[in-house]
Design a protein around this motif. Sequence first.
Motif, PDB file in Angstrom:
ATOM      1  N   MET A   1       0.845  -1.178   0.000  1.00 32.14           N
ATOM      2  CA  MET A   1       0.000   0.000   0.000  1.00 32.14           C
ATOM      3  C   MET A   1       0.886   1.235   0.000  1.00 32.14           C
ATOM      4  O   MET A   1       1.911   1.274   0.647  1.00 32.14           O
ATOM      5  N   GLY A   2       0.470   2.248  -0.737  1.00 37.42           N
ATOM      6  CA  GLY A   2       1.209   3.503  -0.790  1.00 37.42           C
ATOM      7  C   GLY A   2       1.064   4.312   0.486  1.00 37.42           C
ATOM      8  O   GLY A   2       0.180   4.068   1.292  1.00 37.42           O
ATOM      9  N   HIS A   3       1.954   5.260   0.646  1.00 43.45           N
ATOM     10  CA  HIS A   3       1.921   6.158   1.790  1.00 43.45           C
ATOM     11  C   HIS A   3       1.944   7.597   1.293  1.00 43.45           C
ATOM     12  O   HIS A   3       2.413   7.872   0.195  1.00 43.45           O
ATOM     13  N   ALA A   4       1.463   8.511   2.123  1.00 46.84           N
ATOM     14  CA  ALA A   4       1.433   9.921   1.735  1.00 46.84           C
ATOM     15  C   ALA A   4       1.902  10.785   2.882  1.00 46.84           C
ATOM     16  O   ALA A   4       1.756  10.432   4.048  1.00 46.84           O
ATOM     17  N   SER A   5       2.485  11.944   2.547  1.00 47.60           N
ATOM     18  CA  SER A   5       2.850  12.955   3.538  1.00 47.60           C
ATOM     19  C   SER A   5       2.467  14.314   2.974  1.00 47.60           C
ATOM     20  O   SER A   5       2.277  14.469   1.769  1.00 47.60           O
ATOM     21  N   PHE A   6       2.336  15.286   3.846  1.00 43.35           N
ATOM     22  CA  PHE A   6       1.935  16.626   3.431  1.00 43.35           C
ATOM     23  C   PHE A   6       2.986  17.218   2.500  1.00 43.35           C
ATOM     24  O   PHE A   6       4.177  17.111   2.754  1.00 43.35           O
ATOM     25  N   HIS A   7       2.544  17.854   1.435  1.00 41.27           N
ATOM     26  CA  HIS A   7       3.467  18.508   0.515  1.00 41.27           C
ATOM     27  C   HIS A   7       3.240  20.008   0.502  1.00 41.27           C
ATOM     28  O   HIS A   7       4.141  20.777   0.796  1.00 41.27           O
ATOM     29  N   HIS A   8       2.041  20.475   0.145  1.00 41.86           N
ATOM     30  CA  HIS A   8       1.742  21.903   0.182  1.00 41.86           C
ATOM     31  C   HIS A   8       0.237  22.143   0.142  1.00 41.86           C
ATOM     32  O   HIS A   8      -0.535  21.241  -0.153  1.00 41.86           O
ATOM     33  N   ILE A   9      -0.144  23.362   0.450  1.00 43.47           N
ATOM     34  CA  ILE A   9      -1.525  23.793   0.325  1.00 43.47           C
ATOM     35  C   ILE A   9      -1.527  25.053  -0.533  1.00 43.47           C
ATOM     36  O   ILE A   9      -0.610  25.872  -0.450  1.00 43.47           O
ATOM     37  N   GLU A  10      -2.532  25.177  -1.399  1.00 47.11           N
ATOM     38  CA  GLU A  10      -2.655  26.360  -2.246  1.00 47.11           C
ATOM     39  C   GLU A  10      -3.828  27.194  -1.748  1.00 47.11           C
ATOM     40  O   GLU A  10      -4.915  26.662  -1.524  1.00 47.11           O
ATOM     41  N   LEU A  72      -5.153  20.422  -1.651  1.00 46.86           N
ATOM     42  CA  LEU A  72      -4.194  19.869  -0.703  1.00 46.86           C
ATOM     43  C   LEU A  72      -3.292  18.939  -1.485  1.00 46.86           C
ATOM     44  O   LEU A  72      -3.776  18.055  -2.190  1.00 46.86           O
ATOM     45  N   ALA A  73      -1.983  19.140  -1.390  1.00 44.91           N
ATOM     46  CA  ALA A  73      -1.030  18.298  -2.102  1.00 44.91           C
ATOM     47  C   ALA A  73      -0.368  17.334  -1.132  1.00 44.91           C
ATOM     48  O   ALA A  73       0.086  17.732  -0.063  1.00 44.91           O
ATOM     49  N   LEU A  74      -0.318  16.084  -1.522  1.00 40.68           N
ATOM     50  CA  LEU A  74       0.286  15.043  -0.705  1.00 40.68           C
ATOM     51  C   LEU A  74       1.387  14.355  -1.500  1.00 40.68           C
ATOM     52  O   LEU A  74       1.188  14.000  -2.669  1.00 40.68           O
ATOM     53  N   GLN A  75       2.549  14.185  -0.860  1.00 35.85           N
ATOM     54  CA  GLN A  75       3.638  13.412  -1.463  1.00 35.85           C
ATOM     55  C   GLN A  75       3.310  11.952  -1.223  1.00 35.85           C
ATOM     56  O   GLN A  75       3.136  11.540  -0.076  1.00 35.85           O
ATOM     57  N   CYS A  76       3.205  11.159  -2.281  1.00 39.58           N
ATOM     58  CA  CYS A  76       2.728   9.784  -2.173  1.00 39.58           C
ATOM     59  C   CYS A  76       3.748   8.789  -2.710  1.00 39.58           C
ATOM     60  O   CYS A  76       4.677   9.153  -3.425  1.00 39.58           O
ATOM     61  N   THR A  77       3.532   7.544  -2.357  1.00 44.05           N
ATOM     62  CA  THR A  77       4.291   6.436  -2.918  1.00 44.05           C
ATOM     63  C   THR A  77       3.302   5.448  -3.531  1.00 44.05           C
ATOM     64  O   THR A  77       2.111   5.471  -3.219  1.00 44.05           O
ATOM     65  N   ASP A  78       3.793   4.576  -4.388  1.00 41.20           N
ATOM     66  CA  ASP A  78       3.032   3.489  -5.000  1.00 41.20           C
ATOM     67  C   ASP A  78       1.844   3.992  -5.827  1.00 41.20           C
ATOM     68  O   ASP A  78       0.685   3.769  -5.500  1.00 41.20           O
ATOM     69  N   LYS A  79       2.189   4.642  -6.941  1.00 37.59           N
ATOM     70  CA  LYS A  79       1.174   5.211  -7.834  1.00 37.59           C
ATOM     71  C   LYS A  79       0.209   4.141  -8.348  1.00 37.59           C
ATOM     72  O   LYS A  79      -0.991   4.391  -8.463  1.00 37.59           O
TER      73      LYS A  79
END
Length: 125
Positions: A1-10, A72-79
């Motif tokens: 399963m992929g994981h996500a972390s906060f990247h940025h907010i516009e 909300l932008a999230l840095q993710c893994t496992d596209k």
Amino acid sequence: MGHASFHHIEIATEDLSRSCDFYATVLGFVVGDPPKPLPAETMQWLFDAAGRPVIHLVQEQGPLADGTVRHLALQCTDKVQVTAQLEVLGTPYEIVDTRGAPFDLIFARDPSGIMLELRFHHGEA
């Protein structure tokens, strides 16, 4: 399963200069131009102490709705896994052409309608 972390907010703003001053003065963010080809005259990025562009401010004309959070932008893994889960849930998504950028993008909305920018570094499945 992929994981996500906060990247940025516009955040959309009617007064780009005033908003930049607020975040820089009150919270210590460093104001900088976005990378080309994004328009510096209508967009500024705010960098945290680690140099990450965590707030993107965008100039909008006219009155804004109460909800000025654009996405909300999230840095993710496992596209592959993330897109599979979006399909299982029946959630529409858009894969964005990012030729030349070091990442891939997928846009989708959460159940509340908030736009999610899901970012995947190249080389991550």
